[in-house]
Design an enzyme around this catalytic site. Structure first.
Site, PDB file in Angstrom:
ATOM      1  N   ARG A  47      75.908  13.385 -82.806  1.00 44.37           N
ATOM      2  CA  ARG A  47      75.214  14.339 -81.943  1.00 44.37           C
ATOM      3  C   ARG A  47      74.556  15.396 -82.817  1.00 44.37           C
ATOM      4  O   ARG A  47      74.754  15.431 -84.030  1.00 44.37           O
ATOM      5  CB  ARG A  47      76.136  14.944 -80.859  1.00 44.37           C
ATOM      6  CG  ARG A  47      77.572  15.183 -81.193  1.00 44.37           C
ATOM      7  CD  ARG A  47      77.818  16.226 -82.238  1.00 44.37           C
ATOM      8  NE  ARG A  47      77.139  17.463 -81.927  1.00 44.37           N
ATOM      9  CZ  ARG A  47      76.810  18.388 -82.801  1.00 44.37           C
ATOM     10  NH1 ARG A  47      77.121  18.209 -84.107  1.00 44.37           N
ATOM     11  NH2 ARG A  47      76.186  19.494 -82.472  1.00 44.37           N
ATOM     12  N   GLY A  48      73.761  16.271 -82.154  1.00 47.61           N
ATOM     13  CA  GLY A  48      72.950  17.222 -82.916  1.00 47.61           C
ATOM     14  C   GLY A  48      71.575  16.589 -83.102  1.00 47.61           C
ATOM     15  O   GLY A  48      71.478  15.412 -83.488  1.00 47.61           O
ATOM     16  N   ALA A  49      70.525  17.366 -82.827  1.00 52.46           N
ATOM     17  CA  ALA A  49      69.180  16.787 -82.720  1.00 52.46           C
ATOM     18  C   ALA A  49      68.756  15.953 -83.948  1.00 52.46           C
ATOM     19  O   ALA A  49      68.407  14.774 -83.805  1.00 52.46           O
ATOM     20  CB  ALA A  49      68.180  17.897 -82.418  1.00 52.46           C
ATOM     21  N   ARG A  90      69.250   9.978 -74.848  1.00 50.05           N
ATOM     22  CA  ARG A  90      69.366  11.402 -74.509  1.00 50.05           C
ATOM     23  C   ARG A  90      67.946  11.986 -74.439  1.00 50.05           C
ATOM     24  O   ARG A  90      67.138  11.741 -75.341  1.00 50.05           O
ATOM     25  CB  ARG A  90      70.220  12.151 -75.557  1.00 50.05           C
ATOM     26  CG  ARG A  90      71.667  11.644 -75.625  1.00 50.05           C
ATOM     27  CD  ARG A  90      72.541  12.558 -76.472  1.00 50.05           C
ATOM     28  NE  ARG A  90      72.844  13.808 -75.790  1.00 50.05           N
ATOM     29  CZ  ARG A  90      73.414  14.866 -76.391  1.00 50.05           C
ATOM     30  NH1 ARG A  90      73.730  14.791 -77.680  1.00 50.05           N
ATOM     31  NH2 ARG A  90      73.656  15.967 -75.719  1.00 50.05           N
ATOM     32  N   GLN A 197      81.852  21.816 -79.180  1.00 47.44           N
ATOM     33  CA  GLN A 197      81.301  21.536 -80.517  1.00 47.44           C
ATOM     34  C   GLN A 197      81.556  22.692 -81.484  1.00 47.44           C
ATOM     35  O   GLN A 197      81.707  22.480 -82.685  1.00 47.44           O
ATOM     36  CB  GLN A 197      79.792  21.265 -80.432  1.00 47.44           C
ATOM     37  CG  GLN A 197      79.418  19.942 -79.783  1.00 47.44           C
ATOM     38  CD  GLN A 197      79.184  20.082 -78.295  1.00 47.44           C
ATOM     39  OE1 GLN A 197      79.759  20.957 -77.645  1.00 47.44           O
ATOM     40  NE2 GLN A 197      78.345  19.237 -77.745  1.00 47.44           N
ATOM     41  N   ASP A 238      67.112  21.993 -80.017  1.00 47.83           N
ATOM     42  CA  ASP A 238      66.909  20.571 -79.701  1.00 47.83           C
ATOM     43  C   ASP A 238      65.445  20.248 -79.468  1.00 47.83           C
ATOM     44  O   ASP A 238      65.004  19.137 -79.709  1.00 47.83           O
ATOM     45  CB  ASP A 238      67.734  20.180 -78.475  1.00 47.83           C
ATOM     46  CG  ASP A 238      69.184  20.012 -78.879  1.00 47.83           C
ATOM     47  OD1 ASP A 238      69.879  21.038 -78.982  1.00 47.83           O
ATOM     48  OD2 ASP A 238      69.596  18.868 -79.166  1.00 47.83           O
ATOM     49  N   ASN A 248      68.241  24.599 -76.416  1.00 43.75           N
ATOM     50  CA  ASN A 248      69.423  24.417 -77.270  1.00 43.75           C
ATOM     51  C   ASN A 248      70.646  24.349 -76.356  1.00 43.75           C
ATOM     52  O   ASN A 248      70.530  24.494 -75.121  1.00 43.75           O
ATOM     53  CB  ASN A 248      69.537  25.549 -78.301  1.00 43.75           C
ATOM     54  CG  ASN A 248      70.584  25.248 -79.370  1.00 43.75           C
ATOM     55  OD1 ASN A 248      70.584  24.168 -79.961  1.00 43.75           O
ATOM     56  ND2 ASN A 248      71.497  26.170 -79.608  1.00 43.75           N
ATOM     57  N   LYS A 249      71.800  24.132 -76.947  1.00 45.96           N
ATOM     58  CA  LYS A 249      73.043  23.940 -76.189  1.00 45.96           C
ATOM     59  C   LYS A 249      73.211  24.972 -75.079  1.00 45.96           C
ATOM     60  O   LYS A 249      72.932  26.156 -75.275  1.00 45.96           O
ATOM     61  CB  LYS A 249      74.227  23.996 -77.170  1.00 45.96           C
ATOM     62  CG  LYS A 249      75.601  23.824 -76.584  1.00 45.96           C
ATOM     63  CD  LYS A 249      75.770  22.578 -75.744  1.00 45.96           C
ATOM     64  CE  LYS A 249      75.430  21.295 -76.480  1.00 45.96           C
ATOM     65  NZ  LYS A 249      75.245  20.135 -75.544  1.00 45.96           N
TER      66      LYS A 249
HETATM   67  O1  MRU Z   1      74.982  17.984 -77.233  1.00 47.25           O
HETATM   68  P1  MRU Z   1      74.839  18.177 -78.710  1.00 47.25           P
HETATM   69  O2  MRU Z   1      76.134  18.381 -79.409  1.00 47.25           O
HETATM   70  O3  MRU Z   1      74.006  17.073 -79.336  1.00 47.25           O
HETATM   71  O4  MRU Z   1      74.001  19.519 -78.850  1.00 47.25           O
HETATM   72  C1  MRU Z   1      73.645  19.973 -80.127  1.00 47.25           C
HETATM   73  C2  MRU Z   1      72.945  21.281 -80.131  1.00 47.25           C
HETATM   74  O5  MRU Z   1      72.667  21.866 -79.121  1.00 47.25           O
HETATM   75  C3  MRU Z   1      72.516  21.796 -81.481  1.00 47.25           C
HETATM   76  O6  MRU Z   1      72.519  23.181 -81.487  1.00 47.25           O
HETATM   77  C4  MRU Z   1      71.105  21.305 -81.788  1.00 47.25           C
HETATM   78  O7  MRU Z   1      71.010  19.910 -81.623  1.00 47.25           O
HETATM   79  C5  MRU Z   1      70.669  21.665 -83.159  1.00 47.25           C
HETATM   80  S1  MRU Z   1      71.483  20.701 -84.402  1.00 47.25           S
HETATM   81  C6  MRU Z   1      70.827  21.135 -85.908  1.00 47.25           C
END
Ligand code: MRU
Length: 346
Positions: A47-49, A90, A197, A238, A248-249
């Protein structure tokens, strides 16, 4: 953290660090079927963009790695099918679509060569996407660290670290680069419900690197700011729309309001692979909604009635006018505007 890569390629397989098991267990999965990459993106094993984009790129390689090298039409069909399925995992992180388009281009550019060479070219493209992301994160870190005072406490949300990228991280890349410069940085981390996270991943990777980290509940951020415990907020992204609005999250938007009220700088760090110049504003960014059980439960522990209705958006939108600066591999855009950001995308 350098030996703990979120995604890597090893002898014809994709190696993923299983982020659903951290910090309790450190499990490295070896994946040889692209459909397993799809489930791994869906269930947040990776996970994470940026990391999602990298994993998807290697997923395309897996889809064709064992393919018959004499049937070009079948090869083409399989690549396009895998790309379409990976795209459907996603909806919010731009990096996923960016990386998959790069893989499609790598295929098209090489398609008149023998299929063995097309496979090699696509593997090289996926490896380049990974390597390139690490370099972008280092540049983001170098630029962004200038925004941190010599001694300060950073609040971050979710995980925008090495685990969410090729390595080094975006938001946490800024923290790491500041520390490398000798600055004295402490980090406060929101636990980041529902999937934690912040609690599970950000505290893990900062602890691994001996960085001073304090975990708070999401509810504590306002009080911590009021008490003067936070000097700057740094988060990842994201997707960033043309006008600088940031997805973002979930919870990031609330933090931006709190930061504005308490006159605390609010910084967003992201590579250009997260930017979406096709979308005019944050209102156009698709926001993923996830299963209600993520909220009804914490891990396997049920904390709400089975049948209770749940609203579970995974991301929110922070308006550009709540952001003090966006940092990319191109530099720092203070008080980001469409004009400033478009310079980067030329
Ligand atoms: O649902 P996730 O864990 O994939 O969400 C991740 C985030 O929101 C991060 O802040 C974002 O992807 C940036 S990662 C460098």
């Amino acid at each position: 953290m350098d030996d703990l890569q979120a995604v890597s390629w090893l002898d014809g397989k994709v190696r993923l660090l299983d982020q659903t098991k951290l910090p309790e267990e450190l499990i490295l999965l070896e994946i040889s079927d692209y459909r397993h990459i799809i489930t791994s993106i869906n269930n947040l094993t990776v996970r994470g963009a940026p990391a999602i984009g990298i994993a998807a790129a290697f997923g395309v390689v897996l889809a064709i790695w064992g393919a018959d090298e004499s049937d070009r039409a079948d090869f083409l069909r399989n690549v396009n099918k895998a790309i379409d399925e990976l795209k459907a995992t996603r909806p919010t992180a731009k990096n996923l679509f960016w990386a998959l388009e790069k893989m499609r281009t790598a295929m098209s550019k090489n398609l008149n060569r023998p299929l063995r060479q097309v496979k090699e070219a696509m593997l090289n493209e996926a490896k380049a996407i990974l390597q390139d992301d690490i370099e972008r994160c280092r540049k983001i870190g170098d630029f962004g660290q200038e925004l941190l005072p010599f001694r300060c406490t950073v609040l971050t949300h979710c995980n925008a670290g090495a685990l969410a990228t090729g390595g080094h991280g975006t938001a946490l890349g800024i923290v790491r680069s500041a520390i490398d410069k000798g600055k004295k940085i402490k980090v406060f981390v929101d636990e980041t419900r529902p999937l934690l996270q912040g609690a599970r991943l950000t505290t893990f990777e900062l602890t691994e690197d001996d960085i001073d980290v304090t975990l708070i509940t999401d509810n504590t951020a306002a009080y911590a700011m009021k008490k003067g415990l936070i000097d700057v907020v740094v988060v990842g992204a994201d997707r960033i729309a043309r006008n600088g609005d940031v997805a973002n999250k979930i919870g990031t938007y609330g933090l931006s309001i709190l930061a504005k009220e308490h006159k605390i700088p609010f910084i967003v760090a992201a590579p250009l692979s997260t930017f979406d110049p096709d979308l005019a504003s944050g209102a156009d960014i698709p926001i993923e909604e996830r299963d209600g059980d993520e909220v009804r439960r914490i891990g396997s522990l049920q904390i709400a009635p089975e049948e209770v209705a749940v609203y579970n958006p995974a991301f929110d939108i922070t308006p550009h006018n709540f952001i003090s600066a966006i940092v990319s591999e191109k530099g720092i855009a203070r008080f980001p505007t469409e004009e400033k950001l478009s310079e980067w995308l030329k």
